[in-house]
Design a protein around this motif. Structure first.
Motif, PDB file in Angstrom:
ATOM      1  N   PRO A 162       0.786  -1.244  -0.089  1.00 33.25           N
ATOM      2  CA  PRO A 162       0.003   0.020   0.029  1.00 33.25           C
ATOM      3  C   PRO A 162       0.962   1.255   0.165  1.00 33.25           C
ATOM      4  CG  PRO A 162      -0.915  -1.606   1.672  1.00 33.25           C
ATOM      5  CD  PRO A 162       0.469  -2.098   1.169  1.00 33.25           C
ATOM      6  N   LYS A 163       0.407   2.211  -0.765  1.00 33.23           N
ATOM      7  CA  LYS A 163       1.041   3.581  -0.903  1.00 33.23           C
ATOM      8  C   LYS A 163       2.209   3.467  -1.731  1.00 33.23           C
ATOM      9  CE  LYS A 163      -2.404   5.131   1.519  1.00 33.23           C
ATOM     10  NZ  LYS A 163      -3.496   5.567   0.941  1.00 33.23           N
ATOM     11  N   THR A 164       2.860   2.414  -2.155  1.00 33.73           N
ATOM     12  CA  THR A 164       4.183   2.355  -2.909  1.00 33.73           C
ATOM     13  C   THR A 164       4.114   1.703  -4.260  1.00 33.73           C
ATOM     14  OG1 THR A 164       5.278   1.949  -0.606  1.00 33.73           O
ATOM     15  CG2 THR A 164       6.597   1.261  -2.840  1.00 33.73           C
ATOM     16  N   ALA A 165       4.670   2.130  -5.142  1.00 33.59           N
ATOM     17  CA  ALA A 165       4.551   1.802  -6.489  1.00 33.59           C
ATOM     18  C   ALA A 165       5.917   1.914  -7.300  1.00 33.59           C
ATOM     19  CB  ALA A 165       3.557   2.701  -7.378  1.00 33.59           C
ATOM     20  N   ILE A 166       6.032   0.997  -8.304  1.00 31.66           N
ATOM     21  CA  ILE A 166       7.349   0.802  -9.057  1.00 31.66           C
ATOM     22  C   ILE A 166       6.882   1.283 -10.540  1.00 31.66           C
ATOM     23  CG2 ILE A 166       9.550  -0.448  -9.559  1.00 31.66           C
ATOM     24  CD1 ILE A 166       9.309  -1.763  -6.994  1.00 31.66           C
ATOM     25  N   MET A 167       7.422   2.321 -11.000  1.00 33.71           N
ATOM     26  CA  MET A 167       7.342   2.311 -12.609  1.00 33.71           C
ATOM     27  C   MET A 167       8.602   1.983 -13.136  1.00 33.71           C
ATOM     28  SD  MET A 167       5.889   5.759 -14.558  1.00 33.71           S
ATOM     29  CE  MET A 167       4.462   5.638 -14.020  1.00 33.71           C
ATOM     30  N   THR A 168       8.733   1.330 -14.368  1.00 34.40           N
ATOM     31  CA  THR A 168       9.869   1.017 -15.005  1.00 34.40           C
ATOM     32  C   THR A 168       9.733   1.465 -16.435  1.00 34.40           C
ATOM     33  OG1 THR A 168      10.247  -1.028 -13.645  1.00 34.40           O
ATOM     34  CG2 THR A 168      11.510  -0.644 -15.714  1.00 34.40           C
ATOM     35  N   ILE A 169      10.652   2.252 -16.970  1.00 34.86           N
ATOM     36  CA  ILE A 169      10.490   2.767 -18.287  1.00 34.86           C
ATOM     37  C   ILE A 169      11.960   2.449 -18.991  1.00 34.86           C
ATOM     38  CG2 ILE A 169      10.475   4.686 -19.773  1.00 34.86           C
ATOM     39  CD1 ILE A 169       8.504   5.914 -17.682  1.00 34.86           C
ATOM     40  N   GLU A 170      12.061   1.223 -19.795  1.00 30.75           N
ATOM     41  CA  GLU A 170      13.134   0.768 -20.198  1.00 30.75           C
ATOM     42  C   GLU A 170      13.810   1.770 -21.433  1.00 30.75           C
ATOM     43  OE1 GLU A 170      12.545  -3.294 -21.673  1.00 30.75           O
ATOM     44  OE2 GLU A 170      12.269  -4.140 -19.830  1.00 30.75           O
ATOM     45  N   ARG A 171      12.932   2.394 -22.172  1.00 33.27           N
ATOM     46  CA  ARG A 171      13.220   3.370 -23.150  1.00 33.27           C
ATOM     47  C   ARG A 171      12.252   4.143 -23.491  1.00 33.27           C
ATOM     48  NH1 ARG A 171      11.909  -1.745 -25.493  1.00 33.27           N
ATOM     49  NH2 ARG A 171      10.454  -1.877 -26.922  1.00 33.27           N
ATOM     50  N   PHE A 172      12.686   5.515 -23.974  1.00 28.45           N
ATOM     51  CA  PHE A 172      12.041   6.502 -24.511  1.00 28.45           C
ATOM     52  C   PHE A 172      11.653   6.573 -26.032  1.00 28.45           C
ATOM     53  CE2 PHE A 172      13.543   8.406 -20.535  1.00 28.45           C
ATOM     54  CZ  PHE A 172      12.169   8.667 -19.931  1.00 28.45           C
ATOM     55  N   MET A 173      11.398   5.103 -26.380  1.00 22.69           N
ATOM     56  CA  MET A 173      10.944   5.084 -27.702  1.00 22.69           C
ATOM     57  C   MET A 173      10.327   3.715 -28.069  1.00 22.69           C
ATOM     58  SD  MET A 173      14.543   4.005 -29.665  1.00 22.69           S
ATOM     59  CE  MET A 173      16.037   4.267 -28.705  1.00 22.69           C
ATOM     60  N   GLY A 174       9.516   3.463 -29.062  1.00 19.51           N
ATOM     61  CA  GLY A 174       8.771   2.304 -29.069  1.00 19.51           C
ATOM     62  C   GLY A 174       8.279   2.190 -30.675  1.00 19.51           C
ATOM     63  N   ASP A 175       7.278   1.169 -30.981  1.00 21.28           N
ATOM     64  CA  ASP A 175       6.671   1.176 -32.133  1.00 21.28           C
ATOM     65  C   ASP A 175       5.298   0.923 -31.807  1.00 21.28           C
ATOM     66  OD1 ASP A 175       6.338  -1.686 -31.899  1.00 21.28           O
ATOM     67  OD2 ASP A 175       8.390  -2.046 -32.564  1.00 21.28           O
ATOM     68  N   LYS A 176       4.563   0.900 -33.288  1.00 20.43           N
ATOM     69  CA  LYS A 176       3.077   0.816 -33.206  1.00 20.43           C
ATOM     70  C   LYS A 176       2.730  -0.624 -32.574  1.00 20.43           C
ATOM     71  CE  LYS A 176       1.938   4.220 -36.832  1.00 20.43           C
ATOM     72  NZ  LYS A 176       1.591   4.501 -38.216  1.00 20.43           N
ATOM     73  N   LYS A 177       3.619  -1.685 -32.615  1.00 22.35           N
ATOM     74  CA  LYS A 177       2.999  -2.991 -32.192  1.00 22.35           C
ATOM     75  C   LYS A 177       3.275  -3.089 -30.806  1.00 22.35           C
ATOM     76  CE  LYS A 177       5.024  -5.033 -36.514  1.00 22.35           C
ATOM     77  NZ  LYS A 177       5.825  -6.069 -37.103  1.00 22.35           N
ATOM     78  N   GLU A 178       3.810  -2.077 -30.009  1.00 25.32           N
ATOM     79  CA  GLU A 178       4.161  -2.069 -28.555  1.00 25.32           C
ATOM     80  C   GLU A 178       2.905  -1.032 -27.833  1.00 25.32           C
ATOM     81  OE1 GLU A 178       8.603  -2.892 -28.128  1.00 25.32           O
ATOM     82  OE2 GLU A 178       8.153  -1.194 -28.100  1.00 25.32           O
ATOM     83  N   GLN A 179       3.315  -0.942 -26.719  1.00 29.65           N
ATOM     84  CA  GLN A 179       2.421  -0.054 -25.923  1.00 29.65           C
ATOM     85  C   GLN A 179       2.597   1.150 -26.383  1.00 29.65           C
ATOM     86  OE1 GLN A 179       4.901  -1.306 -22.479  1.00 29.65           O
ATOM     87  NE2 GLN A 179       3.065  -1.310 -21.183  1.00 29.65           N
ATOM     88  N   ASP A 180       1.322   1.875 -26.024  1.00 32.53           N
ATOM     89  CA  ASP A 180       1.379   3.308 -26.436  1.00 32.53           C
ATOM     90  C   ASP A 180       1.945   4.231 -25.147  1.00 32.53           C
ATOM     91  OD1 ASP A 180      -0.250   5.942 -26.281  1.00 32.53           O
ATOM     92  OD2 ASP A 180      -0.111   5.418 -28.195  1.00 32.53           O
ATOM     93  N   PHE A 181       3.002   4.790 -25.287  1.00 29.49           N
ATOM     94  CA  PHE A 181       3.301   5.613 -24.201  1.00 29.49           C
ATOM     95  C   PHE A 181       2.408   6.444 -23.568  1.00 29.49           C
ATOM     96  CE2 PHE A 181       6.502   8.499 -22.468  1.00 29.49           C
ATOM     97  CZ  PHE A 181       7.116   7.874 -21.576  1.00 29.49           C
TER      98      PHE A 181
END
Length: 483
Positions: free
Chosen positions: A235-254
């Motif tokens: 509770p009250k703690t989260a982890i956000m991981t961002i591996e890169r600041f780029m992607g493509d249309k087949k991946e998640q929408d940032f």
């Protein structure tokens, strides 16, 4: 920034490398002239870390060395000090048709995977058939002490902005075999001296091929995950991981990921957010601006200005973005004694998102936190300094520079005789409101220096994340006592 796209383009250039051919002094001087002209006409921050008089002296010394025939390999090495003097981790120096990390030797490569920390190295894998134990410290290769080897290689490496070393060590972790072959030797056998406990042992190992190393790396890749992730540890703690600041249309929408993630963070009343940007080498500048809009306390400027070297057409053959060639007439302006690029959302005032996060932030960085990632970390670090304790940086110093990042769109030219591709980032992204930072040649220095060991890697133990979560627990205990 956009390094994957640039590297892919460079590998597709038509001219092939001229392995084994000797270049005449006239050919060397012609390539040297193209090299120098390209830097002078393109690089936006050429003299930021190395003053012009020093650079001119380096040019003079290098030109004098090109008075006798050289192989392509010898020329490549002779020009390296000029590239290093830029202190620009984005600079590209790639033999046409070859992997940039294995430019001359596809065999006779060092057969052990090493992990570097400071001036020491430990074995964390075997590419070949050797039986050297993982976790052993390598103290010498073919009679050369490891400390001497590291000190020989670091001055030939470019993956770091300013006077950073961490990014170079991270590069050695991945490509030591290529660097060793290029700048030291590629022998028929490797005599390795290593320590097991306090006992020194020697073993002679056969070299391996580039293909063998790449097959090993592929086989030992971690199971694929989504590049953008949000988890809740308690509770009250989260982890956000961002591996890169780029992607493509087949991946998640940032954009959609951030919208959903921060809505969930707010809905769950998160007070401690760990933002993991380790090994994030960057990507799209606008993604950094967008992410910060979910963390900002007030409207902000991301960049102070974006410098370019000139507006006119280059005097030498070069490839660059067609869109930039079309837009530069309108987007490039003269400001005092410099040219600047004026069309970027980071130059204006950006408002925080309605569901921006305002709790404590724990930013995880290492030497591979580079380019856009360092820009973003600098923005966080600078704008939160008026609120002591809100942002805590943990891990290792970033690979990128705190105040400026030279990257963006690239201009690429191939030297006509040596067939080596020179890629230069055309934009100097100068961060806004960073004058209070006392270091002009460093990255983001963590509040808590936490360095993984070889034993951590071998046992898949995340020392940095564990430290962050323990720190959160201590903060929570302190808060509960106050209440």
């Amino acid at each position: 920034m956009k390094s994957i796209l640039i590297t892919t383009f460079l590998s597709l250039l038509l001219n092939q490398a001229i392995f084994g051919q000797t270049l005449t002094p006239e050919q060397l001087q012609a390539d040297f002239s193209r090299f120098r002209t390209a830097l002078n006409e393109v690089h936006p921050e050429m003299h930021r870390y190395t003053p012009k008089p020093v650079f001119d002296s380096l040019f003079t010394v290098t030109a004098a060395r090109l008075n006798q025939p050289m192989t392509q390999h010898e020329f490549y090495v002779a020009m390296t000090p000029l590239l290093v003097a830029l202190r620009d981790g984005h600079i590209k120096w790639i033999v046409a048709g070859r992997d940039e990390h294995y430019p001359f030797f596809t065999d006779k490569l060092f057969p052990l995977k090493l992990y570097f920390l400071g001036e020491k190295a430990w074995i964390v894998g075997n590419y070949g058939a050797g039986t050297v134990p993982n976790g052993a410290e390598v103290v010498a290769i073919n009679g050369k002490p490891m400390k001497q080897i590291i000190q020989s290689l670091l001055p030939n490496m470019t993956f770091a902005d300013g006077n950073r070393v961490g990014g170079k060590l991270e590069d050695l972790n991945r490509y030591f075999s290529g660097y060793y072959a290029t700048y030291i030797e590629a022998p028929n056998a490797y005599e390795v001296t290593y320590l097991v406990g306090r006992e020194a042992k020697n073993v002679t190992l056969s070299p391996v091929t580039e293909q063998t190393i790449k097959a090993y790396v592929e086989a030992h890749k971690a199971a694929p995950q989504k590049p953008f992730r949000l988890t809740f540890t308690e509770p009250k703690t989260a982890i956000m991981t961002i591996e890169r600041f780029m992607g493509d249309k087949k991946e998640q929408d940032f954009k959609q990921f951030l919208h959903n993630a921060f809505r969930e963070i707010n809905d769950k009343g998160v007070q401690h957010l760990v933002l993991d940007l380790r090994d994030n080498e960057g990507g799209e500048e606008s993604w950094g601006v967008l992410l910060y809009s979910y963390l900002a306390e007030k409207p902000f400027r991301y960049y102070d200005h974006i410098r370019v070297r000139q507006k006119k057409k280059y005097s030498f053959p070069a490839w660059t973005s067609k869109l930039y060639r079309v837009l530069k007439g309108l987007a490039v302006k003269k400001r005092e004694d410099a040219f600047v690029f004026t069309w970027h959302r980071g130059l204006g005032i950006t408002k925080p998102k309605p569901n921006a996060y305002h709790g404590k932030l724990y930013l995880l960085l290492n030497g591979n936190s580079f380019s856009v990632t360092t820009e973003f970390a600098a923005r966080v670090h600078t704008d939160q300094r008026t609120q002591p304790g809100k942002v805590t940086c943990i891990g290792q110093e970033s690979g990128g520079g705190y105040k400026v990042n030279s990257s963006g769109i690239f201009a690429i030219t191939q030297l006509p005789n040596s067939k080596i591709d020179l890629g230069i980032g055309m934009f100097g992204f100068n961060m806004a409101n960073v004058s209070a930072n006392p270091y002009s040649d460093r990255g983001i220095i963590p509040d808590h220096l936490v360095e993984p060991t070889a034993d951590d890697l071998l046992n898949q133990r995340d020392r940095v994340m564990d430290y962050a979560l323990k720190l959160i627990q201590s903060h929570k205990r302190s808060l509960s006592k106050v209440e």
